[in-house]
Design a protein around this motif. Structure first.
Motif, PDB file in Angstrom:
ATOM      1  N   LYS B 163      -4.076  -3.661  -4.184  1.00 56.97           N
ATOM      2  CA  LYS B 163      -4.831  -3.987  -2.966  1.00 56.97           C
ATOM      3  C   LYS B 163      -4.040  -4.920  -2.063  1.00 56.97           C
ATOM      4  O   LYS B 163      -3.163  -5.636  -2.518  1.00 56.97           O
ATOM      5  CB  LYS B 163      -6.168  -4.640  -3.328  1.00 56.97           C
ATOM      6  CG  LYS B 163      -7.055  -3.755  -4.167  1.00 56.97           C
ATOM      7  CD  LYS B 163      -8.339  -4.463  -4.545  1.00 56.97           C
ATOM      8  CE  LYS B 163      -9.029  -3.749  -5.678  1.00 56.97           C
ATOM      9  NZ  LYS B 163      -8.405  -4.014  -6.975  1.00 56.97           N
ATOM     10  N   GLY B 164      -4.417  -4.905  -0.794  1.00 54.72           N
ATOM     11  CA  GLY B 164      -3.784  -5.802   0.180  1.00 54.72           C
ATOM     12  C   GLY B 164      -2.348  -5.430   0.490  1.00 54.72           C
ATOM     13  O   GLY B 164      -1.534  -6.296   0.825  1.00 54.72           O
ATOM     14  N   VAL B 240      -3.771   2.680   4.309  1.00 56.96           N
ATOM     15  CA  VAL B 240      -5.098   2.320   3.784  1.00 56.96           C
ATOM     16  C   VAL B 240      -5.094   0.904   3.207  1.00 56.96           C
ATOM     17  O   VAL B 240      -6.126   0.245   3.153  1.00 56.96           O
ATOM     18  CB  VAL B 240      -5.557   3.359   2.722  1.00 56.96           C
ATOM     19  CG1 VAL B 240      -6.881   2.986   2.103  1.00 56.96           C
ATOM     20  CG2 VAL B 240      -5.672   4.737   3.354  1.00 56.96           C
ATOM     21  N   MET B 241      -3.929   0.439   2.765  1.00 53.91           N
ATOM     22  CA  MET B 241      -3.733  -0.890   2.178  1.00 53.91           C
ATOM     23  C   MET B 241      -4.300  -1.020   0.766  1.00 53.91           C
ATOM     24  O   MET B 241      -4.275  -2.089   0.185  1.00 53.91           O
ATOM     25  CB  MET B 241      -4.334  -1.996   3.062  1.00 53.91           C
ATOM     26  CG  MET B 241      -3.623  -2.185   4.382  1.00 53.91           C
ATOM     27  SD  MET B 241      -4.484  -3.325   5.472  1.00 53.91           S
ATOM     28  CE  MET B 241      -4.335  -4.868   4.588  1.00 53.91           C
ATOM     29  N   THR B 242      -4.847   0.060   0.233  1.00 55.73           N
ATOM     30  CA  THR B 242      -5.432   0.042  -1.111  1.00 55.73           C
ATOM     31  C   THR B 242      -5.154   1.374  -1.785  1.00 55.73           C
ATOM     32  O   THR B 242      -5.437   2.412  -1.199  1.00 55.73           O
ATOM     33  CB  THR B 242      -6.961  -0.154  -1.034  1.00 55.73           C
ATOM     34  OG1 THR B 242      -7.227  -1.403  -0.423  1.00 55.73           O
ATOM     35  CG2 THR B 242      -7.600  -0.130  -2.404  1.00 55.73           C
ATOM     36  N   ASP B 244      -5.595   3.362  -5.729  1.00 54.03           N
ATOM     37  CA  ASP B 244      -5.906   3.336  -7.155  1.00 54.03           C
ATOM     38  C   ASP B 244      -5.840   4.767  -7.661  1.00 54.03           C
ATOM     39  O   ASP B 244      -5.954   5.706  -6.864  1.00 54.03           O
ATOM     40  CB  ASP B 244      -7.269   2.686  -7.418  1.00 54.03           C
ATOM     41  CG  ASP B 244      -8.424   3.545  -6.983  1.00 54.03           C
ATOM     42  OD1 ASP B 244      -9.125   4.073  -7.847  1.00 54.03           O
ATOM     43  OD2 ASP B 244      -8.633   3.691  -5.762  1.00 54.03           O
TER      44      ASP B 244
END
Lengths: 374, 349
Positions: B163-164, B240-242, B244
């Motif tokens: 994230k971030g 998107v900065m994220t 998973d």
């Protein structure tokens, strides 16, 4: 000369008219669908009631209507980031409410921080959500406190000495809460071991077989309601007779709907209960909620209600729709009377010091066990 | 080559296009810029999958897996050590990844190359399977990647994801890569390799009899397609900065397949159009998920309606537009010129 003044007057009038605030746009990004849709639905119900009771905000002596734009993040990290971006860039909101879960709040928070728009999560409890972030606030307590509280409760109330911890490795909240519980429980001298699963899993027989072979007296479930209910059900079916303990992720009507008699006796921490006297605003809120929805209010709705009013309170104190000014007003919040307790933000922190409520499932209903004040 | 009018027309079009991109990056609303970035990423994904599915006739469902490799590899290379430490709070990131930080461009390239390597690993064994079986194998590979990434806690941070991430992706990066992807794959298709790929698609046995090396050419398609999918994954992660592992599930592959089917199997132009179209629709159709008033009647927003509409679009396209928007037709300057000439002669007549 007269014509010049007339032109100046007309231009300034036009500018004043253009600058006049017609509505306050607040974004809401919640988990409306997906594995934890219950949280989003409850939160949105809380905000809808808040909007009904307080539909305007006073700016410059005028009551300006508030519009809340709701978007669904599906309980998905990437979608939570997309939603935050859309709310800020397209909907031009001055603040964001939600998400409920820490994983989604971390993802959305990164966007809000970058774009310098305040985000107030109602129930994301992982400390990382607000850590080193100026624009992120929460209306709930933090997992460090919750973990210590649950460990103390397990040790003293349940007399637990060996705990099986079921960890959903896909959720920051679950991993964090499990860690804080372990740290605190170890200080008491308790023993514990972990078993792992993933959001959306249905069959826990492998994990339970392994766990029950080690004879734990308590199963700690720091996850979310759907999996908690299934684990309780399957554990009882496999002959487990010990205690169940959970965090605030258990607090949803679906827990009892899915788990039925198998979740009887489960104790969990949460932020709110209708019978808990948390602030002068609690009782009027409970009455209004029951009147509106014909059911008991829940913690997620109560904290979403608080988050909405917290933002409106900050806007009124800032007397501005500039997100940075709203952020500064939020940070300066002192003794705000929320329905789930008083809210004050310590210097350089978005984490309020809040009371916690412990609930026990009794007779198929969540009953208030105790209120723990920090 | 330089004497052909099509070369100069293409050059002028590119100059105009990138002038527009430059203007858009400076002046457009951040939300519009975001949609344009997503559109570019969809174009890269669509065109690269079309190389495998449309031009080579290999039904692959592994694109999300290649994307995941590119996204994670590049992110782990361009993230700062401090950001890595903040993300990896269960298990620390392995050495030397916890120390490394390189610029965005080389990180993207490495991500693409690793995805290409995975493309080779998938493409090589897939020689023995065709059609539906190939689809199952490639889908299996994609799921293996997802499950692996879910469990490699000290490399990928497991299901918690990253994230971030810093936002490097802008219109220059995304559309620069999109144009390069289209150009590269167009050149490949028009070369002897491309003719071999089409021959494999049309009749594998005949192609082999004519001396086409099936193993080499099929693997080439997978490697090139996977490389660009990896690049797209890297761009998407930074946008998107994220990221998973569960973001790269079968739904994402289906979305890319939808782009290819809508555009037309074997049409780069169609894929570009449908990529942009779907990126715009994905955002525009959010209106069906929000409450709206029609003739004074309030219709509640139904969450998840967007995907339902996309499913209907896919069904309609499969039933009524079996060959997509353009079938296997392509844009050409010659076609544009002859179109205008025809119109003039019609007016004259």
């Amino acid at each position: 000369m007269r014509r010049f003044f007339l032109v100046v007057l007309m231009v300034s009038a036009a500018l004043m008219f253009a600058a006049e605030v017609t509505e306050v746009r607040i974004g809401a990004g919640w988990e409306m669908t997906g594995p934890i849709a219950g949280f989003g639905q409850m939160s949105w119900d809380g905000v809808k009631l808040a909007m009904k009771l307080r539909p305007t905000v006073n700016i410059g002596g005028k009551d300006v209507p508030v519009k809340v734009i709701l978007l669904d993040n599906k309980g998905d990290k990437a979608e939570a980031a997309n939603v935050a971006r859309r709310l800020i860039d397209m909907e031009k909101v001055v603040a964001i409410l939600g998400p409920c879960t820490s994983s989604c709040a971390l993802a959305a928070g990164a966007i809000a921080e970058q774009k310098q728009v305040p985000l107030v999560t109602n129930t994301a409890t992982n400390p990382l959500v607000t850590q080193n972030r100026r624009f992120i606030f929460r209306a709930c307590f933090v997992d460090t406190l919750q973990g210590e509280l649950l460990a103390k409760f397990a040790w003293e109330e349940f007399k637990s000495r060996k705990v099986a911890i079921f960890v959903d490795v896909a959720q920051d909240y679950v991993v964090g809460l499990a860690n804080y519980f372990k740290r605190a429980f170890a200080k008491f001298g308790g023993k514990f071991f972990e078993v792992y699963y993933n959001t959306g899993d249905q069959d826990f027989s492998a994990q339970l077989t392994y766990a029950l072979a080690q004879n734990p007296d308590t199963i700690f479930l720091p996850g979310y309601y759907a999996e908690i209910a299934l684990i309780c059900k399957q554990a009882r079916e496999l002959g487990f007779t010990g205690n169940f303990l959970a965090g605030d992720g258990a607090d949803a009507p679906e827990l009892i709907q899915i788990g039925g008699k198998f979740v009887e006796g489960l104790c969990y921490t949460t932020y709110f209960h209708q019978d808990a006297d948390l602030s002068p605003k609690t009782k009027p809120f409970v009455e209004a909620y029951v009147k509106e929805y014909n059911r008991r209010p829940d913690a997620f709705g109560a904290l979403a209600f608080d988050a909405y009013n917290l933002v409106l309170d900050a806007i009124e104190r800032a007397q501005s729709l500039d997100p940075v000014a709203i952020r500064d007003a939020l940070a300066a919040t002192k003794d705000f009377a929320g329905v789930a307790g008083m809210i004050s933000f310590p210097p350089d922190s978005g984490d309020p010091v809040k009371p916690a409520v412990i609930i026990e499932i009794k007779g198929g209903k969540p009953e208030l066990k105790t209120v723990v004040r920090p | 080559m330089y004497k052909q009018p099509s070369f100069w027309l293409t050059l002028i079009a590119l100059v105009v296009f990138f002038a527009f991109i430059s203007y858009a990056q400076k002046n457009f609303d951040a939300y519009i810029i975001r949609i344009m970035n997503v559109a570019a990423i969809y174009v890269i994904l669509g065109v690269s999958l079309n190389l495998i599915n449309g031009f080579t006739g290999q039904f692959s469902l592994g694109h999300a897996g290649f994307m995941a490799i590119g996204a994670y590899a590049s992110a782990l290379l361009y993230m700062s050590p401090e950001l890595k430490a903040m993300n990896f709070f269960i298990k620390p990131l392995i050495w030397p990844l916890n120390r490394i930080q390189i610029p965005f461009f080389p990180a993207l390239l490495i991500g693409g190359l690793l995805a290409a390597g995975a493309g080779f690993l998938v493409g090589a064994p897939c020689m023995r399977v065709k059609g539906d079986y190939l689809a199952i194998v490639t889908y299996g590979f994609s799921e293996i990647i997802r499950v692996l990434f879910n469990n490699l806690q000290s490399v990928t941070n497991g299901p918690l994801g990253l994230k971030g991430l810093p936002t490097y992706t802008n219109l220059w990066w995304s559309w620069g890569w999109a144009v390069f992807t289209v150009f590269f794959i167009k050149r490949l298709i028009d070369s002897s390799y491309g003719r071999a790929l089409k021959a494999i698609r049309d009749n594998e046995e005949a192609a082999e009899a004519m001396g086409v090396d099936l193993f080499y050419h099929k693997t080439l398609a997978f490697v090139v397609g996977a490389f660009f999918a990896g690049i797209a994954g890297g761009l998407l992660g930074s946008l998107v900065m994220t990221i998973d592992p569960n973001a790269f599930n079968i739904m994402l592959t289906f979305q890319i397949v939808l782009i290819v089917l809508l555009g037309g199997l074997g049409s780069i132009t169609g894929t570009v159009i449908s990529g942009v179209l779907i990126a715009v629709l994905m955002e525009w159709l959010r209106i069906v998920e929000t409450p709206m008033k029609i003739f004074g009647i309030t219709i509640p927003g139904i969450s998840g309606m967007r995907m339902l509409i996309f499913s209907i679009i896919l069904m309609i396209s499969v039933l009524f537009f079996r060959h997509g928007i353009l079938g296997d037709r392509e844009f050409s300057w010659q076609g544009v010129i002859s179109f205008f000439k025809r119109r003039q002669s019609n007016r004259g007549g």
